[in-house]
Design a protein around this motif. Sequence first.
Motif, PDB file in Angstrom:
ATOM      1  N   ASP A  98      27.695  97.690  34.713  1.00 41.72           N
ATOM      2  CA  ASP A  98      28.413  96.784  33.810  1.00 41.72           C
ATOM      3  C   ASP A  98      28.254  95.327  34.239  1.00 41.72           C
ATOM      4  O   ASP A  98      28.160  94.428  33.399  1.00 41.72           O
ATOM      5  CB  ASP A  98      29.898  97.148  33.764  1.00 41.72           C
ATOM      6  N   LEU A  99      28.226  95.082  35.537  1.00 40.68           N
ATOM      7  CA  LEU A  99      28.057  93.713  36.025  1.00 40.68           C
ATOM      8  C   LEU A  99      26.703  93.155  35.610  1.00 40.68           C
ATOM      9  O   LEU A  99      26.593  91.970  35.267  1.00 40.68           O
ATOM     10  CB  LEU A  99      28.215  93.671  37.535  1.00 40.68           C
ATOM     11  N   LYS A 100      25.667  93.999  35.637  1.00 40.67           N
ATOM     12  CA  LYS A 100      24.352  93.529  35.203  1.00 40.67           C
ATOM     13  C   LYS A 100      24.347  93.217  33.707  1.00 40.67           C
ATOM     14  O   LYS A 100      23.756  92.220  33.274  1.00 40.67           O
ATOM     15  CB  LYS A 100      23.294  94.608  35.517  1.00 40.67           C
ATOM     16  N   PHE A 101      25.029  94.045  32.909  1.00 43.10           N
ATOM     17  CA  PHE A 101      25.059  93.811  31.470  1.00 43.10           C
ATOM     18  C   PHE A 101      25.782  92.505  31.132  1.00 43.10           C
ATOM     19  O   PHE A 101      25.289  91.676  30.362  1.00 43.10           O
ATOM     20  CB  PHE A 101      25.743  94.994  30.761  1.00 43.10           C
ATOM     21  N   LEU A 102      26.960  92.305  31.712  1.00 45.25           N
ATOM     22  CA  LEU A 102      27.715  91.091  31.388  1.00 45.25           C
ATOM     23  C   LEU A 102      27.027  89.856  31.960  1.00 45.25           C
ATOM     24  O   LEU A 102      27.210  88.749  31.456  1.00 45.25           O
ATOM     25  CB  LEU A 102      29.155  91.186  31.884  1.00 45.25           C
ATOM     26  N   ASN A 103      26.176  90.040  33.007  1.00 44.71           N
ATOM     27  CA  ASN A 103      25.418  88.906  33.523  1.00 44.71           C
ATOM     28  C   ASN A 103      24.484  88.356  32.453  1.00 44.71           C
ATOM     29  O   ASN A 103      24.310  87.135  32.325  1.00 44.71           O
ATOM     30  CB  ASN A 103      24.621  89.347  34.757  1.00 44.71           C
ATOM     31  N   TYR A 104      23.908  89.271  31.657  1.00 51.39           N
ATOM     32  CA  TYR A 104      23.035  88.821  30.569  1.00 51.39           C
ATOM     33  C   TYR A 104      23.816  88.011  29.535  1.00 51.39           C
ATOM     34  O   TYR A 104      23.322  86.996  29.019  1.00 51.39           O
ATOM     35  CB  TYR A 104      22.372  90.022  29.893  1.00 51.39           C
ATOM     36  N   LEU A 105      25.045  88.452  29.225  1.00 50.24           N
ATOM     37  CA  LEU A 105      25.852  87.740  28.237  1.00 50.24           C
ATOM     38  C   LEU A 105      26.236  86.347  28.742  1.00 50.24           C
ATOM     39  O   LEU A 105      26.162  85.356  27.998  1.00 50.24           O
ATOM     40  CB  LEU A 105      27.113  88.548  27.910  1.00 50.24           C
ATOM     41  N   VAL A 106      26.665  86.273  29.995  1.00 49.43           N
ATOM     42  CA  VAL A 106      27.061  84.982  30.563  1.00 49.43           C
ATOM     43  C   VAL A 106      25.852  84.049  30.649  1.00 49.43           C
ATOM     44  O   VAL A 106      25.949  82.846  30.364  1.00 49.43           O
ATOM     45  CB  VAL A 106      27.692  85.194  31.953  1.00 49.43           C
ATOM     46  N   THR A 107      24.697  84.599  31.044  1.00 45.52           N
ATOM     47  CA  THR A 107      23.486  83.783  31.126  1.00 45.52           C
ATOM     48  C   THR A 107      23.093  83.252  29.750  1.00 45.52           C
ATOM     49  O   THR A 107      22.639  82.096  29.629  1.00 45.52           O
ATOM     50  CB  THR A 107      22.335  84.613  31.724  1.00 45.52           C
ATOM     51  N   LEU A 108      23.288  84.072  28.697  1.00 44.14           N
ATOM     52  CA  LEU A 108      22.974  83.633  27.344  1.00 44.14           C
ATOM     53  C   LEU A 108      23.838  82.437  26.936  1.00 44.14           C
ATOM     54  O   LEU A 108      23.346  81.488  26.314  1.00 44.14           O
ATOM     55  CB  LEU A 108      23.162  84.795  26.369  1.00 44.14           C
ATOM     56  N   VAL A 109      25.112  82.457  27.303  1.00 44.95           N
ATOM     57  CA  VAL A 109      25.995  81.316  27.017  1.00 44.95           C
ATOM     58  C   VAL A 109      25.504  80.069  27.744  1.00 44.95           C
ATOM     59  O   VAL A 109      25.483  78.962  27.186  1.00 44.95           O
ATOM     60  CB  VAL A 109      27.443  81.652  27.428  1.00 44.95           C
ATOM     61  N   ALA A 110      25.089  80.234  29.013  1.00 42.03           N
ATOM     62  CA  ALA A 110      24.576  79.091  29.763  1.00 42.03           C
ATOM     63  C   ALA A 110      23.319  78.535  29.124  1.00 42.03           C
ATOM     64  O   ALA A 110      23.124  77.310  29.048  1.00 42.03           O
ATOM     65  CB  ALA A 110      24.297  79.514  31.210  1.00 42.03           C
ATOM     66  N   ILE A 111      22.432  79.430  28.629  1.00 39.80           N
ATOM     67  CA  ILE A 111      21.194  78.979  27.986  1.00 39.80           C
ATOM     68  C   ILE A 111      21.504  78.209  26.706  1.00 39.80           C
ATOM     69  O   ILE A 111      20.908  77.160  26.429  1.00 39.80           O
ATOM     70  CB  ILE A 111      20.279  80.186  27.709  1.00 39.80           C
ATOM     71  N   ILE A 112      22.445  78.729  25.892  1.00 39.31           N
ATOM     72  CA  ILE A 112      22.817  78.033  24.649  1.00 39.31           C
ATOM     73  C   ILE A 112      23.349  76.643  24.957  1.00 39.31           C
ATOM     74  O   ILE A 112      22.976  75.654  24.313  1.00 39.31           O
ATOM     75  CB  ILE A 112      23.854  78.860  23.872  1.00 39.31           C
ATOM     76  N   SER A 113      24.206  76.525  25.974  1.00 40.21           N
ATOM     77  CA  SER A 113      24.759  75.210  26.321  1.00 40.21           C
ATOM     78  C   SER A 113      23.670  74.268  26.825  1.00 40.21           C
ATOM     79  O   SER A 113      23.666  73.078  26.514  1.00 40.21           O
ATOM     80  CB  SER A 113      25.862  75.365  27.363  1.00 40.21           C
ATOM     81  N   LEU A 114      22.691  74.790  27.570  1.00 42.97           N
ATOM     82  CA  LEU A 114      21.579  73.955  28.048  1.00 42.97           C
ATOM     83  C   LEU A 114      20.697  73.488  26.892  1.00 42.97           C
ATOM     84  O   LEU A 114      20.186  72.364  26.906  1.00 42.97           O
ATOM     85  CB  LEU A 114      20.752  74.718  29.079  1.00 42.97           C
ATOM     86  N   LEU A 115      20.516  74.352  25.892  1.00 42.85           N
ATOM     87  CA  LEU A 115      19.738  73.957  24.724  1.00 42.85           C
ATOM     88  C   LEU A 115      20.418  72.815  23.978  1.00 42.85           C
ATOM     89  O   LEU A 115      19.769  71.896  23.470  1.00 42.85           O
ATOM     90  CB  LEU A 115      19.525  75.154  23.797  1.00 42.85           C
ATOM     91  N   VAL A 116      21.733  72.870  23.921  1.00 43.03           N
ATOM     92  CA  VAL A 116      22.471  71.792  23.273  1.00 43.03           C
ATOM     93  C   VAL A 116      22.290  70.486  24.061  1.00 43.03           C
ATOM     94  O   VAL A 116      22.092  69.410  23.477  1.00 43.03           O
ATOM     95  CB  VAL A 116      23.962  72.161  23.142  1.00 43.03           C
TER      96      VAL A 116
END
Length: 599
Positions: A98-116
Amino acid sequence: MKFNTALLFLFIGLAIALVGHQNKYLHTFAVLISGIVFIISFLTLFQYIFSFNFGIDNLFFEDTITSTYPGRMSRATALCFLLLSTTKVLRGVKTTHDLKFLNYLVTLVAIISLLVFSTYLLQFVTDNYVLIFNSMALHTAILFFLASLAISLKHPDHSYVGFLTGKYVGNKQARSLLPFVVGLPVILSAALLYFLNSGVLATAYGVTLYTVCFAAISIFYFSFIFQKLNISDQERVKLEEELRASNQELFQYKAALDESSIVTITDVEGAVIYVNKKFEEISGYTKDEVIGKTLEIVNSGHHGDSFFKSMWNTIKAGNVWVGGLKNKKKSGDFYWVHTVIVPLRNTKGEIERYISIKQDITQKTILSNQYKNLKLRNKEVEQFTYLASHDLQEPLRTMKSMSALLKKRYGAEELGEDAKIVDFISDSAVRMSTMVKGLLDYSLIGLDKEPEMVDTAALLGIVKEDIQTLIESKDATITCRDLPSLKAYKTELRLVFQNLLQNSIKFRSPDRELEISVFARKKKESYEFCVQDNGLGIDKDHLSSIFGLFKQLHNKRAFKGTGIGLAHCEKIIHLHGGSIWAESGPAEGTSIYFTIPVF
């Protein structure tokens, strides 16, 4: 910032702070508000997709300023809130999957914020904006990045924070490439857009220049990175070779240890976790019979409780214990082992197991006991020999005195034929007295003596002076060469030379002049001496018996003596730890060899 956006940021911040709290009520509250964030963000996206209004946009506060979708957060904002509230980190999940799965979700949020961040930096804010990022404010993106960072810090080993801060090669390369992958395209793109918008560069030329600059910088940067990788790989190969060599050396040590020693490993409670083949061979127990049990299984009962208590106190204190143990085999037989017990510590310095290395000294122990008994018996024999020899001298002296008194009182004429009997008794008493004295001298050889440095050439010179009259009377020639200085029992070694020279002179050949040669030569760890003559020689069948007590091979009337001289020599040489032997043949002369070890 829309009211719902600000409210959900507040809820997300509380959930991150309180989830997993020891107080179960606070933890439950964190789960509850993260659920509220999930519902509001999900309904917002639902409204965008299906053009439906649930009335949640102005539920808490009415927006009278925005004309399009008043009070509604943007699609990108709703998506990021949905991802953050979905992460099971906020619900205290700790399983690796589960920690690996939620890591992908958190990383996706970080990527979206970096794109902004990137789009604001490039000032690309038209309606043709990339994907869904045309409506998220810069400060909103910053808050989302900080929220993703906070969640990642709760479980850094399973997040992009841990990936970027790890100690392995992949982590190090990620840190090296991140500035290039993220920073260089943004910087070059910002420069390109600036020059295109200002009219300095044409579009085609600008794109070409962008490509050339990106390629050149990439080649330079990656050459630097790959050079570091090569150096790192060379060090790795070198370390692997050293490790392989060390492992090979350790394997050889282990093989030698297993071949020669009994090895057991126990935990801190004394339960056996490893035994080698030598243990099975000596004790008779198989590995399966002792693993998990204590070494009480081989306890012979010879040692008391205080013995083992002292041993455990020593090793529990972290010290090495050395001593002898009497153990019992599966068959019931006993065996002795010389034991070394070493405490093994973990990385925290705590004792986690004990390794025991034992040498089977059963035979040595038996021989040691036998040697002690033999020394005691020898001492008793020496005392008996001394006392017997001393006490025997008195009746012998009486016999000689009585014989002399008879001859004096009656005279040879009056005694007649009986005078020969009296002479025979007197001669026998003298001969017996000489033999007893020789036996007494034999028992005293080496008694309470210490070895000292001896110049054997000088010692032989003294012996020659002592028997000079005998040498001259027999017209003997004695030569010596290569005689060393060594550590020995001086008085006893002098007696050896004296006995051997006297024997050579006594058993000279009547057919030739007597020549005696004394010399030595160095062997590996000893000196080999030789006393060689051209005398009568000895039959080869008798060479092994000439060193016996009172052993005389020649006619006793022709060659007077007790036959104890060579026995003295053998005992003295054995006292030095050497050996003595003879080589000879009839009419060939005799060579007496003896060795003295170099101390």
